[in-house]
Design an enzyme around this catalytic site. Structure first.
Site, short mmCIF file in Angstrom:
data_model
loop_
_atom_site.label_atom_id
_atom_site.label_comp_id
_atom_site.label_asym_id
_atom_site.label_seq_id
_atom_site.Cartn_x
_atom_site.Cartn_y
_atom_site.Cartn_z
N LYS A 129 -46.88 39.43 17.41
CA LYS A 129 -48.27 39.41 16.92
C LYS A 129 -48.69 40.85 16.66
O LYS A 129 -48.19 41.76 17.32
CB LYS A 129 -49.20 38.82 17.99
CG LYS A 129 -50.51 38.33 17.43
CD LYS A 129 -50.41 36.91 16.92
CE LYS A 129 -51.66 36.45 16.23
NZ LYS A 129 -51.61 34.99 15.92
N ASP A 169 -54.11 35.82 10.47
CA ASP A 169 -54.80 35.31 11.66
C ASP A 169 -56.27 35.65 11.42
O ASP A 169 -56.67 35.80 10.26
CB ASP A 169 -54.25 35.98 12.94
CG ASP A 169 -54.70 35.27 14.22
OD1 ASP A 169 -54.16 34.20 14.54
OD2 ASP A 169 -55.62 35.77 14.90
P1 NDP Z 1 -60.73 33.22 10.24
O1 NDP Z 1 -60.91 34.69 10.25
O2 NDP Z 1 -60.45 32.54 8.96
O3 NDP Z 1 -62.00 32.50 10.90
C1 NDP Z 1 -62.40 32.78 12.20
C2 NDP Z 1 -63.63 31.97 12.52
O4 NDP Z 1 -63.91 32.07 13.91
C3 NDP Z 1 -64.88 32.47 11.81
O5 NDP Z 1 -65.75 31.40 11.61
C4 NDP Z 1 -65.43 33.47 12.80
O6 NDP Z 1 -66.82 33.71 12.65
C5 NDP Z 1 -65.15 32.78 14.11
N1 NDP Z 1 -64.95 33.76 15.17
C6 NDP Z 1 -64.00 34.72 15.23
N2 NDP Z 1 -64.14 35.48 16.32
C7 NDP Z 1 -65.21 34.97 16.98
C8 NDP Z 1 -65.85 35.32 18.18
N3 NDP Z 1 -65.41 36.34 18.94
N4 NDP Z 1 -66.91 34.56 18.56
C9 NDP Z 1 -67.36 33.53 17.78
N5 NDP Z 1 -66.79 33.17 16.63
C10 NDP Z 1 -65.73 33.88 16.24
O7 NDP Z 1 -59.57 32.94 11.30
P2 NDP Z 1 -58.62 31.66 11.46
O8 NDP Z 1 -59.34 30.44 11.08
O9 NDP Z 1 -57.34 32.00 10.81
O10 NDP Z 1 -58.36 31.69 13.03
C11 NDP Z 1 -59.15 30.93 13.95
C12 NDP Z 1 -58.36 30.71 15.22
O11 NDP Z 1 -57.16 29.99 14.90
C13 NDP Z 1 -57.87 31.98 15.93
O12 NDP Z 1 -57.84 31.74 17.32
C14 NDP Z 1 -56.45 32.14 15.42
O13 NDP Z 1 -55.65 32.89 16.30
C15 NDP Z 1 -56.02 30.69 15.37
N6 NDP Z 1 -54.87 30.39 14.53
C16 NDP Z 1 -54.84 30.72 13.21
C17 NDP Z 1 -53.75 30.38 12.42
C18 NDP Z 1 -53.71 30.63 10.96
O14 NDP Z 1 -52.75 30.20 10.33
N7 NDP Z 1 -54.69 31.29 10.37
C19 NDP Z 1 -52.58 29.72 13.01
C20 NDP Z 1 -52.74 29.35 14.40
C21 NDP Z 1 -53.84 29.70 15.11
P3 NDP Z 1 -67.33 35.03 11.87
O15 NDP Z 1 -67.04 34.77 10.42
O16 NDP Z 1 -68.78 35.14 12.19
O17 NDP Z 1 -66.53 36.18 12.41
O1 2IT Z 2 -51.33 32.04 15.72
C1 2IT Z 2 -50.56 31.70 14.79
O2 2IT Z 2 -49.66 30.88 14.96
C2 2IT Z 2 -50.78 32.31 13.47
N1 2IT Z 2 -51.72 33.07 13.30
C3 2IT Z 2 -49.82 32.00 12.36
C4 2IT Z 2 -48.56 32.82 12.48
C5 2IT Z 2 -47.62 32.74 11.31
O3 2IT Z 2 -46.64 33.49 11.35
O4 2IT Z 2 -47.82 31.95 10.38
#
Ligand code: NDP
Ligand code: 2IT
Length: 450
Positions: A129, A169
Site C-alpha cells: 500500500k 484508493d
Molecule cells: P474515494 O476517495 O472515492 O471516496 C471516499 C469517500 O469517503 C468520500 O465520500 C469521502 O468524503 C469519504 N471519506 C474519506 N475519508 C473520510 C473521513 N476521514 N471521514 C469521513 N468521510 C471520509 O475513495 P474510495 O471510495 O476509493 O474508498 C473508500 C473506502 O474503500 C476506503 O476505505 C478504501 O480504502 C476502500 N477501498 C477502496 C477500493 C477501491 O478500489 N477504490 C478497494 C477496496 C477498498 P470526502 O469527499 O468529504 O472526503
Molecule cells: O484496498 C484495496 O483493495 C484497494 N484500494 C484496491 C487495490 C488494488 O490494487 O486494486
C-alpha cells in the site's frame, strides 16, 4: 487467562513495542492475530518458523519527499510512502491513498490487510500500500498533475509490473492514475502494466471502476443466499459517496434494494424515497466532475442533510460502510443491532472498531463480512487487469463481471469452510483470516528462512 489469550497478549506486546505510535497498525494485526493464534496453537511448524511474526514485519517501507509547485508559485512539500508488506505469493499489489490523514501507521494497516485480501482472491498477488498526506481537495487539475508527477518520479524506482503494482484508493481515481501512469511511461520509456485502474484506452480493464462496490454487494448477496434470503426489497444504508459507495449503491438499486443514505466527510444525506439510478448519476457527476459536497443533493432532490453525522442510526436491513476506517464505533453498532439490521458488508478497509466488532459478534443474528473479503472485488479485478495486460488483450464487460462474481463466491465459500461453527453459525472474520493466512504461510514455509 488461557494459554491462547496469554500467547495473543504476548504477541501483541511485541507488535506494540516494535511499532510504537501506530494504533491503526496494532488494530489490524490484533484483528487477525485473534483468529490465527488459536488456529496455529496445534501447528508447531508455523510457530517454530515464526510465520505470523514475519508476516507482521513489512519486507520494506520506502518514504520520500514529494516537492511540487502550486498555481501561485509556492513550493509545497509532502511525504510519500510505499509499504511493501509481503510478496510470498505474487508481486506487491495494493492501492495509493492521498488524504491528509495518511501516516505510516495507516498505510501499514492497509498493507497488512491487503496481504490477506489478495490471498483470498485466489490470484497471484502479494500485498502493499502507498500514499501521501497530500490533500487533493480544492486543488486544480494542474496542481494534482504536478503532485502526481513528482510522486511518481520517486515511486517509479521501486515498482514494476513484476515487482509492485499500485492502484487507486481514497483520493486516487482515474485522473490521478492517468497522471501517474503517464509519468512512469515517460520516465522508464516502457508501456507496461505497472498500475491498475487505468482508463480503457491505455490498458485498463472493463468493470475495474465498478468492481469494489459491485463486489461488496455480491458478497452481501452470497451471505444472504447462504442463509436463505436476498437483497430484494431490503432497505440499505450506505456511507461515503466516492468510488466504492456509489457503485455499491448502483448495484443495490439494480438488485431491488432501497438505498436511503450516502455521506461524505461533511455529514450524510437521507432520502426516505430511496435513490434512483438518475439521482445516483447526479451524485456521481457532483463528486467526480464538479467535486462538490454531498449536502448539495438536498437542494436538488429533497430529503435531509445531517451535518457531522454518520448514517448508522437510520433504520435499515443492510449496512454498507464505504467511506473510511473506524467509521462504525460501538454506539453505531448498537444502533444497527437495536434497529434490527440483518447484515453488514464492509466496503471501506477496517471500518469497524474492535468494540463494534465484538458487539456485533455477540449478536449472532447480524451477519458481518469483513473488509478483507467483502471489498476484495476491487483488487480482484485489478488482478484481472494485470492478466489482460500480460495477454495484451481486453475482455468484455460480461466476461470480467462473471469472473468477479466467481472471485467473490470463492471467497464466500472459503469463509464458510473455515468459519462455520458446530451450530452452523458462520464467523466470517475468522473464516477470512484463516483462509487468507494459509496460502501465504504455505508459500513462506516453502521458501525456507528469509
Ligand atoms: P474515494 O476517495 O472515492 O471516496 C471516499 C469517500 O469517503 C468520500 O465520500 C469521502 O468524503 C469519504 N471519506 C474519506 N475519508 C473520510 C473521513 N476521514 N471521514 C469521513 N468521510 C471520509 O475513495 P474510495 O471510495 O476509493 O474508498 C473508500 C473506502 O474503500 C476506503 O476505505 C478504501 O480504502 C476502500 N477501498 C477502496 C477500493 C477501491 O478500489 N477504490 C478497494 C477496496 C477498498 P470526502 O469527499 O468529504 O472526503
Ligand atoms: O484496498 C484495496 O483493495 C484497494 N484500494 C484496491 C487495490 C488494488 O490494487 O486494486
Amino acid at each position: 487467562m488461557s494459554h491462547q489469550a496469554d500467547d495473543l497478549e504476548q504477541f501483541m506486546e511485541g507488535v506494540r513495542r516494535r511499532n510504537p505510535g501506530e494504533p491503526e497498525f496494532h488494530q489490524a494485526v490484533h484483528e487477525v492475530a485473534m483468529d490465527i493464534i488459536p488456529y496455529i496453537a496445534d501447528k508447531q511448524v508455523y510457530k517454530d518458523l515464526m510465520i505470523l511474526e514475519r508476516m507482521t514485519e513489512p519486507d520494506r517501507i520506502v518514504t520520500f519527499r514529494v516537492v511540487w509547485e502550486d498555481d501561485n508559485g509556492n513550493i509545497r512539500v509532502n511525504r510519500g510512502f510505499r509499504v511493501q508488506q509481503n510478496n510470498a505469493i505474487g508481486p506487491y499489489k495494493g492501492g495509493i491513498r492521498f488524504h491528509p490523514t495518511v501516516t505510516q501507521s495507516v498505510l501499514k494497516f492497509l498493507a497488512f490487510e491487503q496481504v490477506f485480501k489478495n490471498s483470498l482472491t485466489g490470484l497471484p498477488m502479494g500485498g502493499g500500500k502507498g500514499g501521501s498526506d497530500f490533500n487533493p481537495k480544492g486543488k486544480s487539475d494542474a496542481e494534482v498533475m504536478r503532485f502526481c508527477q513528482a510522486f511518481m518520479t520517486e515511486l517509479s524506482r521501486h515498482i514494476g509490473p513484476d515487482t509492485d503494482v499500485p492502484a487507486g484508493d481514497i483520493g486516487v481515481g482515474a485522473r490521478e492514475v492517468g497522471y501517474m501512469f503517464g509519468q512512469y511511461k515517460r520516465l522508464m520509456n516502457r508501456f507496461e502494466g505497472v498500475l491498475t485502474g487505468k482508463a480503457l484506452e491505455f490498458g485498463g480493464s472493463r468493470i475495474r471502476t465498478e468492481a469494489t462496490g459491485y463486489g461488496v454487494v455480491y458478497m452481501m448477496d452470497n451471505m444472504l443466499r447462504h442463509h436463505g434470503e436476498s437483497i430484494e426489497g431490503k432497505t440499505c444504508v450506505v456511507s461515503g459517496s466516492g468510488n466504492v459507495a456509489t457503485f455499491c449503491a448502483e448495484k443495490l438499486i439494480e438488485l431491488g434494494g432501497k438505498v436511503v443514505t450516502l455521506s461524505d466527510s461533511g455529514g450524510f444525506i437521507h432520502d426516505p424515497d430511496g435513490f434512483t439510478q438518475e439521482k445516483l448519476q447526479w451524485i456521481m457527476d457532483l463528486k467526480n466532475n464538479r467535486r462538490g459536497r454531498i449536502e448539495e443533493y438536498v437542494g436538488e432532490f429533497g430529503g435531509t442533510f445531517h451535518a457531522g453525522q454518520r448514517p448508522w442510526n437510520v433504520p435499515c436491513d443492510l449496512a454498507f460502510p464505504c467511506a473510511t476506517q473506524n467509521e462504525i464505533e460501538l454506539a453505531d453498532a448498537e444502533a444497527l443491532i437495536k434497529n434490527g439490521c440483518r447484515a453488514i458488508s464492509e466496503g471501506a478497509n477496517m471500518p469497524s472498531t474492535p468494540e463494534a466488532i465484538h458487539a456485533i459478534q455477540a449478536h449472532r443474528e447480524l451477519l458481518h463480512a469483513p473488509s478483507k473479503a467483502a471489498n476484495a472485488g476491487g483488487v480482484g479485478v485489478s488482478g484481472l487487469e494485470m492478466s489482460q495486460n500480460s495477454l495484451r488483450l481486453q475482455w468484455t464487460r460480461e466476461e470480467v463481471d462473471e469472473r468477479l462474481k466467481g472471485i467473490i463466491a470463492g471467497i464466500h465459500e472459503q469463509m464458510v469452510t473455515y468459519g462455520t461453527a458446530a451450530d452452523g453459525h458462520v464467523d466470517y472474520f475468522k473464516g477470512a483470516n484463516i483462509a487468507g493466512f494459509n496460502k501465504v504461510a504455505s508459500a513462506m514455509i516453502a521458501y525456507g528462512v528469509m
